[in-house]
Scaffold this motif. Structure first.
Motif, PDB file in Angstrom:
ATOM      1  N   ILE A   1      43.223  47.476  32.108  1.00  0.00           N
ATOM      2  CA  ILE A   1      42.575  46.171  31.930  1.00  0.00           C
ATOM      3  C   ILE A   1      43.610  45.174  32.693  1.00  0.00           C
ATOM      4  O   ILE A   1      44.671  45.172  32.415  1.00  0.00           O
ATOM      5  CB  ILE A   1      42.118  46.030  30.386  1.00  0.00           C
ATOM      6  CG1 ILE A   1      43.568  46.229  29.382  1.00  0.00           C
ATOM      7  CG2 ILE A   1      41.335  47.014  30.051  1.00  0.00           C
ATOM      8  CD1 ILE A   1      43.268  45.732  28.057  1.00  0.00           C
ATOM      9  N   PRO A   2      42.846  43.769  32.666  1.00  0.00           N
ATOM     10  CA  PRO A   2      43.570  42.807  33.324  1.00  0.00           C
ATOM     11  C   PRO A   2      44.461  42.368  32.137  1.00  0.00           C
ATOM     12  O   PRO A   2      44.157  41.929  31.078  1.00  0.00           O
ATOM     13  CB  PRO A   2      42.577  41.741  33.708  1.00  0.00           C
ATOM     14  CG  PRO A   2      41.269  42.437  33.729  1.00  0.00           C
ATOM     15  CD  PRO A   2      41.264  43.834  32.771  1.00  0.00           C
ATOM     16  N   ILE A   3      45.752  41.988  32.629  1.00  0.00           N
ATOM     17  CA  ILE A   3      46.942  41.346  31.945  1.00  0.00           C
ATOM     18  C   ILE A   3      47.052  39.816  32.402  1.00  0.00           C
ATOM     19  O   ILE A   3      47.261  39.714  33.639  1.00  0.00           O
ATOM     20  CB  ILE A   3      47.988  41.927  31.841  1.00  0.00           C
ATOM     21  CG1 ILE A   3      47.914  43.972  31.517  1.00  0.00           C
ATOM     22  CG2 ILE A   3      49.369  41.428  31.305  1.00  0.00           C
ATOM     23  CD1 ILE A   3      47.806  43.710  29.988  1.00  0.00           C
ATOM     24  N   ILE A   4      46.866  38.851  31.390  1.00  0.00           N
ATOM     25  CA  ILE A   4      47.138  37.519  31.889  1.00  0.00           C
ATOM     26  C   ILE A   4      48.194  36.888  31.402  1.00  0.00           C
ATOM     27  O   ILE A   4      48.502  37.128  29.994  1.00  0.00           O
ATOM     28  CB  ILE A   4      45.867  36.586  31.189  1.00  0.00           C
ATOM     29  CG1 ILE A   4      44.440  37.271  31.732  1.00  0.00           C
ATOM     30  CG2 ILE A   4      46.086  35.364  31.890  1.00  0.00           C
ATOM     31  CD1 ILE A   4      43.868  37.077  32.858  1.00  0.00           C
ATOM     32  N   GLY A   5      49.144  36.318  32.222  1.00  0.00           N
ATOM     33  CA  GLY A   5      50.290  35.947  31.773  1.00  0.00           C
ATOM     34  C   GLY A   5      50.573  34.486  31.460  1.00  0.00           C
ATOM     35  O   GLY A   5      49.850  33.491  32.070  1.00  0.00           O
TER      36      GLY A   5
END
Length: 272
Positions: free
Chosen positions: A206-210
């Motif tokens: 799944i996407p990881i947003i930093g």
């Protein structure tokens, strides 16, 4: 609630997943009101976060803790009305989901029903697993949030970088995997070492947003008032200012004051 305009392709959780898979980075900013949301949406932002940072930015509190569920719903309603394209994610505020999974479900249902938002965000890993599971079982998309979790500020006692120690880093990776297993569609990672954030982004699908988590993740989020330079009091290392609106706005206000005092505004053309 915004009426969807034909011809505009809305961003969905499914599309964010496809963006990660094809290596396209995801852009995300906070929004708390209709006018700003409209500007950001029309500029082409992918995700708008109605953040509990409204507690700091909009209400002037020192932490995110005082903001209530009713206040978050009010901000989310305002944002949703300004959006045609972006995915709108709403923070479930402190104290409205930690008590029990049924409380988490009640709060999340209220956010979805009353604001028209598209997803909710909750802070924490294993310790909130039951709440995440319960909310997801009701068909509500959940975004996770790991690393520095501002709602736990009094536990940490500091806003400094998290997961520098091996034990905390291991827990962070296992929490990310757990949130993915439970069914979260994405995770925000806040203020953790760049290499560890990259490791997490590779470990889950799944996407990881930093935010303050380096360039190796799938997307980036900033608080819009910080990014636009409206707020000058906050200068963390991870912040890039794309404008100096504080100066522009101050100059404009001082120009208005001067013209009023000098009887220059309004002139003949500006009068009826």
């Amino acid at each position: 609630m915004s009426v969807h305009k034909p011809g505009i392709k809305k961003v969905t959780t499914h599309q964010l997943q496809a963006m990660k898979e094809r290596g396209e980075k995801i852009s995300m900013l906070t929004a708390y009101d209709f006018t700003m949301a409209k500007v950001l949406d029309q500029a082409g932002i992918d995700v708008l976060l109605v953040g509990d940072s409204a507690s700091n930015v909009m209400a002037g509190h020192e932490t995110t803790l005082p903001i209530t569920l009713d206040q978050m719903i009010y901000h989310a309603q305002s944002v949703v009305r300004g959006v045609d394209r972006a995915l709108v994610v709403v923070d479930v505020p402190f104290g409205s989901y930690q008590g029990s999974s049924s409380e988490a479900l009640r709060s999340s249902i209220r956010i979805m029903k009353e604001s028209g938002g598209h997803a909710v965000k909750m802070e924490g890993g294993e310790e909130i697993a039951d709440s995440v599971k319960r909310v997801l079982s009701a068909g509500i998309p959940v975004m996770g949030h790991l690393g520095l979790t501002p709602q736990s500020i009094y536990k940490f006692g500091t806003y400094s970088v998290r997961a520098k120690e091996e034990e905390e880093a291991k827990k962070l990776i296992s929490d990310a995997k757990l949130l993915e297993e439970l069914g979260c569609f994405a995770i925000v990672l806040e203020k953790i070492p760049s290499a560890l954030a990259g490791e997490v982004a590779k470990a889950v699908k799944i996407p990881i947003i930093g935010i303050g988590a380096g360039p190796e993740v799938d997307g980036q989020v900033l608080v819009v008032h910080d990014m636009l330079g409206i707020n000058k009091d906050f200068s963390p290392r991870f912040l890039r200012r794309y404008a100096d609106l504080h100066t522009i706005m101050t100059d404009a206000v001082q120009g208005f004051i001067k013209d009023v005092k000098d009887r220059d505004f309004p002139n003949e053309k500006e009068s009826y």
